[in-house]
Motif scaffolding. Structure first.
Motif, PDB file in Angstrom:
ATOM      1  N   ALA A  25       2.534 -16.793 -19.302  1.00 35.15           N
ATOM      2  CA  ALA A  25       2.158 -15.584 -18.575  1.00 35.15           C
ATOM      3  C   ALA A  25       2.776 -15.553 -17.183  1.00 35.15           C
ATOM      4  CB  ALA A  25       0.636 -15.498 -18.484  1.00 35.15           C
ATOM      5  N   LYS A  26       3.071 -16.724 -16.582  1.00 35.59           N
ATOM      6  CA  LYS A  26       3.590 -16.767 -15.222  1.00 35.59           C
ATOM      7  C   LYS A  26       5.093 -16.958 -15.156  1.00 35.59           C
ATOM      8  CE  LYS A  26      -0.338 -16.229 -13.126  1.00 35.59           C
ATOM      9  NZ  LYS A  26      -0.589 -15.016 -12.323  1.00 35.59           N
ATOM     10  N   ALA A  27       5.739 -17.248 -16.283  1.00 38.19           N
ATOM     11  CA  ALA A  27       7.180 -17.483 -16.278  1.00 38.19           C
ATOM     12  C   ALA A  27       7.918 -16.163 -16.082  1.00 38.19           C
ATOM     13  CB  ALA A  27       7.611 -18.136 -17.591  1.00 38.19           C
ATOM     14  N   PRO A  28       9.001 -16.159 -15.313  1.00 37.83           N
ATOM     15  CA  PRO A  28       9.746 -14.916 -15.101  1.00 37.83           C
ATOM     16  C   PRO A  28      10.460 -14.479 -16.385  1.00 37.83           C
ATOM     17  CG  PRO A  28      10.910 -16.761 -14.120  1.00 37.83           C
ATOM     18  CD  PRO A  28       9.583 -17.284 -14.566  1.00 37.83           C
ATOM     19  N   ILE A  29      10.517 -13.169 -16.581  1.00 37.28           N
ATOM     20  CA  ILE A  29      11.260 -12.619 -17.713  1.00 37.28           C
ATOM     21  C   ILE A  29      12.733 -12.651 -17.356  1.00 37.28           C
ATOM     22  CG2 ILE A  29      11.685 -10.567 -19.087  1.00 37.28           C
ATOM     23  CD1 ILE A  29       9.064 -11.893 -19.704  1.00 37.28           C
ATOM     24  N   THR A  30      13.540 -13.278 -18.203  1.00 36.87           N
ATOM     25  CA  THR A  30      14.967 -13.439 -17.939  1.00 36.87           C
ATOM     26  C   THR A  30      15.770 -13.049 -19.176  1.00 36.87           C
ATOM     27  OG1 THR A  30      14.483 -15.268 -16.429  1.00 36.87           O
ATOM     28  CG2 THR A  30      16.759 -15.022 -17.158  1.00 36.87           C
ATOM     29  N   PHE A  31      16.762 -12.192 -18.952  1.00 39.60           N
ATOM     30  CA  PHE A  31      17.719 -11.825 -19.998  1.00 39.60           C
ATOM     31  C   PHE A  31      19.029 -12.529 -19.694  1.00 39.60           C
ATOM     32  CE2 PHE A  31      14.742  -8.322 -19.631  1.00 39.60           C
ATOM     33  CZ  PHE A  31      14.465  -7.960 -20.943  1.00 39.60           C
ATOM     34  N   LEU A  32      19.603 -13.161 -20.708  1.00 36.98           N
ATOM     35  CA  LEU A  32      20.888 -13.835 -20.550  1.00 36.98           C
ATOM     36  C   LEU A  32      21.897 -13.214 -21.510  1.00 36.98           C
ATOM     37  CD1 LEU A  32      19.762 -17.597 -20.484  1.00 36.98           C
ATOM     38  CD2 LEU A  32      20.170 -16.099 -18.534  1.00 36.98           C
ATOM     39  N   VAL A  33      23.083 -12.920 -20.995  1.00 26.01           N
ATOM     40  CA  VAL A  33      24.217 -12.511 -21.838  1.00 26.01           C
ATOM     41  C   VAL A  33      25.275 -13.588 -21.638  1.00 26.01           C
ATOM     42  CG1 VAL A  33      25.988 -10.801 -22.279  1.00 26.01           C
ATOM     43  CG2 VAL A  33      23.677 -10.064 -21.668  1.00 26.01           C
ATOM     44  N   VAL A  34      25.487 -14.364 -22.703  1.00 20.17           N
ATOM     45  CA  VAL A  34      26.326 -15.554 -22.616  1.00 20.17           C
ATOM     46  C   VAL A  34      27.581 -15.344 -23.446  1.00 20.17           C
ATOM     47  CG1 VAL A  34      26.406 -18.055 -22.937  1.00 20.17           C
ATOM     48  CG2 VAL A  34      24.218 -16.939 -22.415  1.00 20.17           C
ATOM     49  N   ASP A  35      28.746 -15.615 -22.839  1.00 22.53           N
ATOM     50  CA  ASP A  35      29.999 -15.603 -23.617  1.00 22.53           C
ATOM     51  C   ASP A  35      30.666 -16.957 -23.473  1.00 22.53           C
ATOM     52  OD1 ASP A  35      32.095 -15.693 -21.486  1.00 22.53           O
ATOM     53  OD2 ASP A  35      31.266 -13.736 -20.912  1.00 22.53           O
ATOM     54  N   HIS A  36      31.637 -17.201 -24.323  1.00 23.80           N
ATOM     55  CA  HIS A  36      32.336 -18.493 -24.343  1.00 23.80           C
ATOM     56  C   HIS A  36      33.831 -18.270 -24.212  1.00 23.80           C
ATOM     57  CE1 HIS A  36      28.643 -20.619 -25.533  1.00 23.80           C
ATOM     58  NE2 HIS A  36      28.393 -19.545 -26.283  1.00 23.80           N
ATOM     59  N   GLY A  37      34.181 -17.395 -23.260  1.00 27.42           N
ATOM     60  CA  GLY A  37      35.593 -17.090 -23.030  1.00 27.42           C
ATOM     61  C   GLY A  37      36.196 -17.989 -21.970  1.00 27.42           C
ATOM     62  N   HIS A  38      37.053 -17.379 -21.179  1.00 23.92           N
ATOM     63  CA  HIS A  38      37.771 -18.137 -20.155  1.00 23.92           C
ATOM     64  C   HIS A  38      36.934 -18.358 -18.897  1.00 23.92           C
ATOM     65  CE1 HIS A  38      41.442 -17.829 -22.517  1.00 23.92           C
ATOM     66  NE2 HIS A  38      41.232 -16.517 -22.620  1.00 23.92           N
ATOM     67  N   GLY A  39      35.823 -17.657 -18.780  1.00 23.93           N
ATOM     68  CA  GLY A  39      34.990 -17.805 -17.585  1.00 23.93           C
ATOM     69  C   GLY A  39      35.528 -16.992 -16.412  1.00 23.93           C
ATOM     70  N   ILE A  40      34.851 -17.111 -15.308  1.00 23.16           N
ATOM     71  CA  ILE A  40      35.210 -16.376 -14.092  1.00 23.16           C
ATOM     72  C   ILE A  40      35.488 -17.376 -12.986  1.00 23.16           C
ATOM     73  CG2 ILE A  40      34.425 -14.682 -12.381  1.00 23.16           C
ATOM     74  CD1 ILE A  40      32.522 -13.594 -14.489  1.00 23.16           C
ATOM     75  N   PRO A  41      36.685 -17.331 -12.374  1.00 23.48           N
ATOM     76  CA  PRO A  41      36.981 -18.265 -11.270  1.00 23.48           C
ATOM     77  C   PRO A  41      35.964 -18.116 -10.138  1.00 23.48           C
ATOM     78  CG  PRO A  41      38.969 -17.124 -11.987  1.00 23.48           C
ATOM     79  CD  PRO A  41      37.809 -16.445 -12.679  1.00 23.48           C
ATOM     80  N   ASN A  42      35.757 -19.215  -9.436  1.00 21.63           N
ATOM     81  CA  ASN A  42      34.770 -19.207  -8.354  1.00 21.63           C
ATOM     82  C   ASN A  42      35.107 -18.181  -7.274  1.00 21.63           C
ATOM     83  OD1 ASN A  42      33.193 -21.234  -9.496  1.00 21.63           O
ATOM     84  ND2 ASN A  42      34.414 -22.861  -8.565  1.00 21.63           N
ATOM     85  N   GLU A  43      36.425 -17.984  -7.003  1.00 24.98           N
ATOM     86  CA  GLU A  43      36.788 -17.033  -5.957  1.00 24.98           C
ATOM     87  C   GLU A  43      36.504 -15.585  -6.360  1.00 24.98           C
ATOM     88  OE1 GLU A  43      40.565 -18.260  -8.209  1.00 24.98           O
ATOM     89  OE2 GLU A  43      38.782 -19.215  -7.336  1.00 24.98           O
ATOM     90  N   ASP A  44      36.332 -15.352  -7.679  1.00 22.55           N
ATOM     91  CA  ASP A  44      36.044 -13.990  -8.132  1.00 22.55           C
ATOM     92  C   ASP A  44      34.549 -13.729  -8.286  1.00 22.55           C
ATOM     93  OD1 ASP A  44      38.696 -13.142  -8.308  1.00 22.55           O
ATOM     94  OD2 ASP A  44      38.946 -14.074 -10.269  1.00 22.55           O
ATOM     95  N   LYS A  45      33.756 -14.786  -8.354  1.00 23.85           N
ATOM     96  CA  LYS A  45      32.314 -14.591  -8.580  1.00 23.85           C
ATOM     97  C   LYS A  45      31.671 -13.766  -7.463  1.00 23.85           C
ATOM     98  CE  LYS A  45      31.043 -18.595 -11.424  1.00 23.85           C
ATOM     99  NZ  LYS A  45      32.320 -19.290 -11.587  1.00 23.85           N
TER     100      LYS A  45
END
Length: 437
Positions: free
Chosen positions: A358-378
């Protein structure tokens, strides 16, 4: 425009604060000058009283003693013993001749002191008077005269002490210059502080104007391409074209018109969000049902794009959240479309719902397994019209999807972040407040 406004506000703020500082310094200077005058007057009276006491107790007065007293008090001294002036050269200089000042001082004393006023024993009653006089050299003096008894036969000693008042004017001018210098230095400092404060205050406005200009320029650039296609297609559409070519041109115009419609919808949503006018209808929404609907909607689309879509739900029931169901579905749809467009064919995509308890936050995750996002673009992927990898961005994409998603998240008081997927890829996390009704 911002720089001009910054200069004007700095001038206005500096002028107002300098006026306040000037007023405070004027009041302080006036009080300081009055205090100095009071202290000088008190010191003069104290020296005069001490000298009267000394002369009342002594029978003889020497020139050396008088010279020491003049040097010690900074005042001219004149004595008259039973009407006979005691002349001595004196130790202090004056603008007017000393003899002239002596005559003026003794004449002034005669006006205020009564030598015929005797007590019952025949002794002169001690008297004191204060008056001012000016010399021929332009000098001005404050005088204190005392009639001191010398026996019981009407004998007396007349003492006149004169203090030149020019030191008050000199002190006033010198302190005024000091306060003016302090005001100038304070005004300069206040100007610098005002410039810094105005810059800090206008920084969000300057940033907003800069973003607005960039936004308008980017929107104009994005609209130019589909408009050019529509215009070219319509210009080429005539009866001489084969039916197949005519249909192709119409499809091209229709496709670009749809693109412009999507762009204007996104621009409208972001503009309304900036103004706080984005309409919403909050209601109780079941997160698990919403995820199932999205899964059913995107399963075939993902297969057509050669992606495997999986759905993961908690084992226990998830409490409802207050949200706009349509807007929330639009947000998650943007994340799913983004995952399909930016990951290579054959990679899997996951839609995950977290929120056990009841106290845990509701979280939606959309997960992909591609090339990812470089840190400078995040740090920029949620910026408007930003494309992290233009080589893998389809013609449908304007760089507004994630900006719209973050705006919708803000509308729901939720946080939308991105992180690396273990093993490669990107995970978008939409988290609602843990305090739910």
């Amino acid at each position: 425009m911002i720089q001009k406004l910054k200069r004007r506000l700095t001038f206005l703020m500096a002028a107002l604060t300098s006026l306040v500082l000037g007023g405070a310094l004027i009041v302080t200077w006036n009080l300081s000058q009055k205090q100095f005058e009071t202290s000088a007057e008190a010191l003069f009276d104290s020296n005069f009283s001490s000298m009267c006491d000394r002369l009342s107790d002594t029978a003889t007065v020497t020139d050396v003693w008088l010279s020491e007293q003049e040097l010690g008090t900074g005042c001219l001294l004149f004595l008259q013993d039973n009407g006979s002036a005691l002349h001595y050269t004196g130790s202090l200089s004056s603008e007017s001749p000393r003899s002239e000042l002596e005559s003026l001082a003794l004449e002034g004393a005669e006006l205020f002191l009564d030598r015929s006023n005797l007590d019952q024993n025949g002794a002169v009653i001690q008297q004191e008077a204060h008056y001012n006089l000016g010399g021929s050299g332009g000098d001005f003096y404050h005088c204190a005269a005392a009639l001191l008894p010398r026996g019981t036969q009407g004998e007396y000693l007349l003492l006149v002490m004169m203090q030149e008042q020019g030191f008050l004017t000199r002190h006033m001018l010198w302190s005024a210059l000091q306060y003016i210098g302090l005001w100038l230095a304070g005004s300069a400092l206040l100007t610098l502080i005002s410039y810094w404060l105005v810059g800090k205050a206008l920084a969000p406005t300057a940033q907003a104007l800069r973003q607005q200009k960039e936004f308008i320029a980017a929107a104009s650039h994005e609209l130019r391409s589909p408009l050019a296609v529509v215009k070219t297609s319509l210009q080429a559409l005539d009866e001489t074209q084969p039916p197949e070519r005519q249909q192709q041109l119409l499809r091209n115009a229709q496709s670009e018109t749809d693109r412009m419609a999507r762009l204007t919808d996104d621009l409208l949503l972001l503009a309304n969000g900036d103004l706080g006018n984005l309409p919403t209808h909050l209601e109780a929404v079941a997160p698990d049902n919403l995820c199932i609907e999205l899964y059913d909607q995107f399963y075939l689309l993902a297969r057509q794009a050669s992606h495997g879509l999986t759905l993961t739900l908690p084992d226990t029931a998830v409490p409802a959240i207050q949200a706009d169901g349509g807007r929330l579905k639009q947000l998650l749809a943007i994340l799913l479309n983004n995952a399909m467009e930016h990951t290579p064919a054959g990679t899997g995509i996951e839609l995950v719902l977290c929120g056990d308890g009841a106290k845990a936050p509701i979280t939606f995750l959309v997960v992909d397994h591609g090339h990812g996002i470089p840190n400078e673009d995040k740090a920029h992927i949620f910026d408007r019209f930003y494309r992290a990898d233009t080589s893998r961005t389809s013609k449908r994409n304007f760089g507004l999807g994630l900006s719209v998603a973050r705006e919708l998240a803000r509308l729901h008081h939720a946080t939308l972040t991105v992180e690396d997927t273990p093993g490669g890829g990107a995970t978008f996390r939409l988290q609602f407040n843990s305090e739910r009704k």
